[in-house]
Design a protein around this motif. Structure first.
Motif, PDB file in Angstrom:
ATOM      1  N   ARG A  54      30.525  53.394  84.318  1.00 26.61           N
ATOM      2  CA  ARG A  54      31.691  52.809  85.095  1.00 26.61           C
ATOM      3  C   ARG A  54      32.988  53.328  84.313  1.00 26.61           C
ATOM      4  N   VAL A  55      33.480  54.332  83.993  1.00 26.10           N
ATOM      5  CA  VAL A  55      34.641  54.693  83.539  1.00 26.10           C
ATOM      6  C   VAL A  55      35.786  54.568  84.400  1.00 26.10           C
ATOM      7  N   ASP A  56      36.993  54.430  83.499  1.00 24.70           N
ATOM      8  CA  ASP A  56      38.151  54.853  84.288  1.00 24.70           C
ATOM      9  C   ASP A  56      38.940  55.869  84.208  1.00 24.70           C
ATOM     10  N   VAL A  57      38.560  56.514  83.180  1.00 26.20           N
ATOM     11  CA  VAL A  57      39.124  57.792  82.918  1.00 26.20           C
ATOM     12  C   VAL A  57      38.254  58.893  82.088  1.00 26.20           C
ATOM     13  N   ALA A  58      38.109  60.200  82.682  1.00 28.71           N
ATOM     14  CA  ALA A  58      37.319  61.088  81.903  1.00 28.71           C
ATOM     15  C   ALA A  58      38.204  62.201  81.337  1.00 28.71           C
ATOM     16  N   LEU A  59      37.954  62.451  80.162  1.00 24.24           N
ATOM     17  CA  LEU A  59      38.630  63.473  79.471  1.00 24.24           C
ATOM     18  C   LEU A  59      37.524  64.719  79.128  1.00 24.24           C
ATOM     19  N   LEU A  60      38.069  65.927  79.899  1.00 28.72           N
ATOM     20  CA  LEU A  60      37.031  66.902  80.005  1.00 28.72           C
ATOM     21  C   LEU A  60      37.765  68.094  79.398  1.00 28.72           C
ATOM     22  N   ASP A  61      36.758  68.730  78.619  1.00 32.83           N
ATOM     23  CA  ASP A  61      37.138  69.982  77.916  1.00 32.83           C
ATOM     24  C   ASP A  61      36.790  70.993  79.110  1.00 32.83           C
ATOM     25  N   ALA A  79      32.624  62.294  93.875  1.00 34.50           N
ATOM     26  CA  ALA A  79      31.779  61.298  93.475  1.00 34.50           C
ATOM     27  C   ALA A  79      32.556  60.114  93.207  1.00 34.50           C
ATOM     28  N   LEU A  80      33.606  60.046  92.613  1.00 33.31           N
ATOM     29  CA  LEU A  80      34.420  58.830  92.215  1.00 33.31           C
ATOM     30  C   LEU A  80      35.780  59.394  92.499  1.00 33.31           C
ATOM     31  N   PRO A  81      36.200  59.132  93.699  1.00 30.19           N
ATOM     32  CA  PRO A  81      37.864  59.493  93.911  1.00 30.19           C
ATOM     33  C   PRO A  81      38.692  58.670  93.156  1.00 30.19           C
ATOM     34  N   GLY A  82      38.586  57.505  92.777  1.00 32.58           N
ATOM     35  CA  GLY A  82      39.591  56.554  92.077  1.00 32.58           C
ATOM     36  C   GLY A  82      39.576  56.968  90.501  1.00 32.58           C
ATOM     37  N   LEU A  83      38.538  57.847  90.101  1.00 29.55           N
ATOM     38  CA  LEU A  83      38.481  57.855  88.521  1.00 29.55           C
ATOM     39  C   LEU A  83      39.579  58.952  88.466  1.00 29.55           C
ATOM     40  N   LYS A  84      40.367  58.886  87.167  1.00 28.03           N
ATOM     41  CA  LYS A  84      41.617  59.731  86.710  1.00 28.03           C
ATOM     42  C   LYS A  84      40.876  60.782  85.688  1.00 28.03           C
ATOM     43  N   VAL A  85      41.252  61.861  85.877  1.00 26.96           N
ATOM     44  CA  VAL A  85      40.699  62.920  85.185  1.00 26.96           C
ATOM     45  C   VAL A  85      41.791  63.747  84.111  1.00 26.96           C
ATOM     46  N   GLY A 104      42.024  68.148  91.064  1.00 25.21           N
ATOM     47  CA  GLY A 104      42.239  66.959  91.028  1.00 25.21           C
ATOM     48  C   GLY A 104      42.492  66.328  89.715  1.00 25.21           C
ATOM     49  N   ALA A 105      42.812  67.092  88.760  1.00 26.23           N
ATOM     50  CA  ALA A 105      42.838  66.453  87.423  1.00 26.23           C
ATOM     51  C   ALA A 105      44.295  65.855  87.385  1.00 26.23           C
ATOM     52  N   ALA A 106      44.494  64.742  86.819  1.00 25.82           N
ATOM     53  CA  ALA A 106      45.848  63.954  86.699  1.00 25.82           C
ATOM     54  C   ALA A 106      46.587  64.315  85.447  1.00 25.82           C
ATOM     55  N   LEU A 126      46.302  56.444  84.240  1.00 25.43           N
ATOM     56  CA  LEU A 126      45.873  55.289  84.851  1.00 25.43           C
ATOM     57  C   LEU A 126      46.735  54.521  85.577  1.00 25.43           C
ATOM     58  N   ALA A 127      47.997  54.457  85.183  1.00 22.87           N
ATOM     59  CA  ALA A 127      49.178  54.169  85.965  1.00 22.87           C
ATOM     60  C   ALA A 127      49.762  55.025  87.107  1.00 22.87           C
ATOM     61  N   GLY A 128      48.882  56.016  87.444  1.00 27.46           N
ATOM     62  CA  GLY A 128      49.313  56.699  88.426  1.00 27.46           C
ATOM     63  C   GLY A 128      50.081  57.993  88.210  1.00 27.46           C
ATOM     64  N   GLU A 129      50.544  58.284  86.867  1.00 22.80           N
ATOM     65  CA  GLU A 129      51.411  59.377  86.679  1.00 22.80           C
ATOM     66  C   GLU A 129      50.592  60.484  86.488  1.00 22.80           C
TER      67      GLU A 129
END
Length: 208
Positions: A54-61, A79-85, A104-106, A126-129
């Motif tokens: 149940r993560v909020d942010v994913a950091l992906l190499d 799978a998780l549209p609200g998750l920030k990447v 879709g990366a933020a 996470l703040a939408g930026e």
């Protein structure tokens, strides 16, 4: 700034090099409002781990076995549209930036960025930026769009191991003539002398 409701930000870290992953986790763990709650070494394990923790942010190499970070970002968006990447890369290739944003990366940062900058990026997405390394952003604008179609990229990727047209046709379920046409067009677009040079150019630009 902590999570939007003041809670600790739960982070997934996906990185195939264990030393790098552990170092990033340790650095982020020093932040009072960030907790690395899941770690994976493969791109195809990202979605399951994100769902379970149940993560909020994913950091992906970007470069990972099983699935690239860009492909994992696209899978997470489904799978998780609200998750920030946040996508991390060792290679400052402008084509990667464009593809990461399309997936879709933020945020898009180089791995050698200071830990404080990475933690700040986690809070900001996470703040939408959106957070993009300025040097990479400038390079991406200067480079322009990827001229290759998805099918041309697919054929070039498959040709990277030196497979013959017949072998490529079998793997990709295309005729040999169609494979030849895709390769010829890709070589022409990249002003390359042959398929090997076309693969090298496309990889250097982050277009494959």
């Amino acid at each position: 700034m902590s999570g939007t409701n003041g809670a600790t930000v739960r982070v997934l870290l996906a990185e195939d090099q264990s030393m790098v992953r552990e170092a990033l986790a340790a650095l982020l763990g020093l932040e009072p409002d960030i907790e690395v709650v899941a770690q994976v070494a493969r791109g195809d394990e990202v979605v399951a781990a994100a769902l379970a923790a149940r993560v909020d942010v994913a950091l992906l190499d970007i470069e990972m076995p099983g699935m690239t970070g860009i492909e994992a970002a696209a899978a997470l968006r489904e799978a998780l549209p609200g998750l920030k990447v946040v996508v991390l890369t060792t290679f400052g290739r402008p084509g990667y930036l464009r593809r990461a944003m399309e997936a879709g990366a933020a945020a898009f940062l180089v791995k050698d960025a200071p830990a404080a900058q990475l933690a700040d990026a986690v809070r900001r997405v996470l703040a939408g930026e959106r957070v993009i390394d300025p040097t990479l952003a400038a390079a991406a604008l200067a480079e322009g769009a990827n001229p290759l179609t998805e099918r041309e990229r697919e054929v070039l990727r498959a040709a990277a191991d030196g497979s013959t047209n017949a072998e490529l046709a079998l793997v990709l379920h295309l005729s040999q003539g169609t494979v030849r046409n895709y390769l010829s067009t890709a070589i022409q677009k990249l002003t390359a002398r042959n398929r090997a040079e076309a693969v090298r150019i496309a990889r250097e630009k982050g277009w494959l």
